[in-house]
Design a protein around this motif. Structure first.
Motif, short mmCIF file in Angstrom:
data_model
loop_
_atom_site.label_atom_id
_atom_site.label_comp_id
_atom_site.label_asym_id
_atom_site.label_seq_id
_atom_site.Cartn_x
_atom_site.Cartn_y
_atom_site.Cartn_z
N UNK A 189 6.97 -3.72 -3.80
CA UNK A 189 6.85 -2.43 -3.12
C UNK A 189 5.45 -2.17 -2.59
N UNK A 190 4.52 -3.09 -2.83
CA UNK A 190 3.19 -2.96 -2.26
C UNK A 190 3.23 -3.00 -0.73
N UNK A 191 4.30 -3.55 -0.16
CA UNK A 191 4.40 -3.55 1.31
C UNK A 191 4.61 -2.14 1.85
N UNK A 192 5.04 -1.22 1.00
CA UNK A 192 5.28 0.15 1.44
C UNK A 192 4.02 1.02 1.38
N UNK A 193 3.04 0.62 0.55
CA UNK A 193 1.82 1.40 0.41
C UNK A 193 1.05 0.98 -0.83
N UNK A 194 -0.23 1.31 -0.85
CA UNK A 194 -1.06 0.93 -1.98
C UNK A 194 -0.74 1.73 -3.23
N UNK A 229 5.00 6.23 -1.01
CA UNK A 229 4.64 6.73 0.31
C UNK A 229 3.94 8.08 0.21
N UNK A 230 4.51 8.96 -0.58
CA UNK A 230 3.92 10.30 -0.70
C UNK A 230 2.53 10.23 -1.32
N UNK A 231 2.34 9.29 -2.24
CA UNK A 231 1.03 9.13 -2.86
C UNK A 231 -0.01 8.63 -1.86
N UNK A 232 0.49 7.99 -0.79
CA UNK A 232 -0.37 7.53 0.30
C UNK A 232 -0.37 8.49 1.49
#
Length: 620
Positions: free
Chosen positions: A280-285, A509-512
């Motif tokens: 899931x790192x491809x979705x965000x850090x 996503x929301x965290x990013x």
């Protein structure tokens, strides 16, 4: 306004009112029946709004004219039911009860797999039922309010008692008229010119957005048009069959390998399609308390005789069988109706696949799925694809379980058992579809405690998912360690079938500071990326940045085993250079441009024709 003008307006209004009263009396609507007639027109509208509110707010996601378009269907079906069951109360309550139940089912399906119910899901009812007990059915407060709204509406509807016309001819006319209008309505919805002029959203590869913008009913009726696969433009079974045969003849070394399998190198080929495995790192850090896939991350840094990269698949959160269909056959779901399941709808006869091809090279071909054999019709489909054996959960003795599923560790142990017990000199092809990481991810289990946490994100589902991924990573390391010491040449191919449903990844996503509801096309495509690994205990060229799609991956496997390509894969070598990624979610051109299967049009016509031929006209 002077007295004469006011008098004139009152006269006109009185005349109109008188005309309407005359019309009402003419069709038999009395003062006593009027409330029921109003209910017959209004209650279906309330049902529409309640049904939509299960999954989204129609007042903010749909244009008012689109709301009206949806309402028309509810009114028409209420009239049809009224004609059939005779009582307005029964008609309204039957309609409301149906959409109350269907809406709740749609709410759960959307949460579990990130896509709403679509027409072809009827083929998947058996598979859905087999895993239904493993999900969390907790309701949100807003959903409870919708259910209460439905119950209040049912109570109100129970108070209306009007009967349909007693004469059979009048009732038959009402039923016939309703059917004709519904048929015409559906045809209108499925007309490209109407969709374009009305401004409906018709991108089938994003069904969730489609349902929000068009409404669940309109979207469902639009999708019905795609239940059948249309023949490609200019398609001829004879001409396409000749092209398929010629592609086989043009494939370097194919004829010689089939005629004399021992003339080519035939390493054991072990393919693991791991349930819901992704990074899931491809979705965000995000940062975790420890690495959730340390072994694969090390392989991705560059390992001997290892190729790694990302695989673009056509499904998200479910429909596992479509990824295995793409990998095994070389076909793409992008040419088939969005949401359809090829195994259940189109694989009805012997179909060329990686398994059938390797079987021609005297491989022993085995499929493993440590769950119900009937899931996605695998027990029927696998023999048609050329598998000699199919091992399901019934073939495991006292396996280790994680949550309610057989663990990947036990599933991989079955591969080792097959290898150790196989005939000497007979190459082995294993296709293992695992089950350990299947959703849902919010229940607590006595036999598994999540140990991965994410900094700044409080999500039980995300913690559970990453902890499961870590177990798979460890099991894969154990399998590769075993075969690194094996005497026979062996290749292991590992990839995920799809990412988990978006309720797992959306917190990232929301965290990013990314809104999951407003993703760009590029961001949306990231939902369909999963890692893949090709490892062997013999020499192959290393690679760390591969980018491909499920329909192409078997080509890489065969080429790195020094095996000739079968006919379909041979015919795709030129196309792959121009379009290195083809999936239902998106197409990537060689220059990086993102497009879609639909927009590529004629460029894919030969590929589309070959796929249609192999599914519907091919005979061995």
């Amino acid at each position: 306004m002077d007295y004469l003008q006011k008098k004139s307006i009152r006269s006109v209004a009185a005349a109109i009112a008188g005309f309407l009263r005359h019309c009402v009396r003419k069709i038999g609507i009395t003062r006593e029946k009027l409330p029921s007639c109003i209910a017959l027109a209004v209650c279906p509208l309330v049902t529409f709004y309640l049904f939509e509110l299960y999954t989204h707010n129609p007042f903010t996601t749909m244009h008012f004219k689109t709301q009206i378009l949806n309402m028309a269907f509810y009114v028409l079906t209420a009239l049809l039911l009224f004609g059939i069951v005779k009582y307005v109360r029964a008609a309204l309550m039957l309609q409301t009860a149906f959409f109350m139940a269907a809406g709740l089912a749609n709410y759960y399906v959307l949460n579990f797999r990130s896509a709403p119910i679509m027409p072809w899901d009827i083929y998947s009812i058996g598979t859905a039922a087999s895993v239904a007990g493993n999900f969390n059915y907790t309701l949100k407060g807003s959903t409870v309010l919708v259910i209460i709204g439905f119950l209040i509406l049912l109570l109100i509807e129970s108070r209306f008692h009007m009967k349909a016309p007693a004469r059979v001819a009048k009732r038959a006319a009402l039923i016939l008229l309703s059917i004709v209008l519904i048929y015409g309505y559906t045809g209108m919805i499925q007309s490209e010119s109407f969709v374009r002029s009305f401004g409906l959203y018709d991108k089938l590869f994003t069904p969730t957005v489609m349902n929000k913008r068009d409404g669940n009913i309109v979207a469902f009726l639009m999708e019905l048009e795609y239940m059948d696969v249309e023949k490609p433009s200019g398609y001829s079974p004879e001409e396409t069959g000749s092209k398929y045969t010629q592609a086989g003849q043009d494939s370097a070394g194919l004829t010689a390998a089939v005629e004399d399998p021992e003339s080519v190198k035939r390493p054991n080929i072990i393919v693991i399609m791991d349930e819901a495995f992704s990074d899931l790192a491809v979705r965000g850090d995000f940062t975790t308390n420890e690495d959730y896939m340390p072994f694969i991350h090390r392989l991705q840094q560059g390992a001997e005789n290892t190729r790694t990269g990302y695989l673009n698949v056509s499904v998200l959160g479910g429909n596992t069988a479509n990824t295995e269909f793409e990998f095994l056959t070389g076909n793409t779901i992008g040419f088939l109706p969005q949401g359809s399941v090829a195994y259940q709808q189109y694989v009805q006869k012997e179909t060329p696949s990686l398994a059938s091809y390797l079987k021609e090279l005297d491989y022993h071909t085995v499929a493993i799925h440590p769950y119900y054999a009937s899931g996605w019709d695998r027990d029927r489909v696998y023999p048609l694809l050329g598998f000699d054996e199919f091992l399901s959960q019934d073939d495991f003795t006292n396996p280790k379980r994680i949550r309610n599923y057989i663990s990947d560790e036990s599933s991989f142990a079955k591969i080792i058992e097959l290898y150790e017990n196989k005939k000497e000199g007979e190459p082995l092809f294993v296709f293992n579809v695992t089950m350990q990481n299947h959703s849902g991810y919010e229940e607590e289990f006595h036999n598994f405690t999540p140990d991965i946490t994410v900094d700044g994100i409080d999500s039980k589902a995300l913690s559970m998912y990453l902890s499961l991924v870590k177990q798979t990573d460890s099991a894969l390391q154990g399998l590769i360690d075993y075969f690194s010491q094996a005497d026979e040449d062996t290749m292991i191919v590992f990839f995920g079938d799809h990412q988990p449903t978006t309720y797992v990844s959306n917190p990232i996503l929301r965290n990013n500071k990314v809104n999951p509801e407003t993703l760009t096309d590029e961001e949306n495509l990231l939902k369909y990326k999963v890692p893949y690994v090709i490892w062997s205990n013999f020499d192959i060229e290393e690679q760390t940045d591969g980018e491909t799609s499920a329909n192409y991956l078997a080509m890489d496997v065969l080429e790195n085993c020094d095996l000739p390509l079968p006919a379909l894969q041979s015919s795709l070598t030129g196309l792959r250079k121009e379009y290195p990624v083809i999936s239902a979610a998106g197409v990537r051109e060689v220059d990086g441009t993102l497009t879609t299967v639909k927009e590529c049009g004629e460029a894919f016509n030969d590929y589309r024709s070959l796929e249609y031929y192999l599914l519907f006209d091919y005979e061995r």
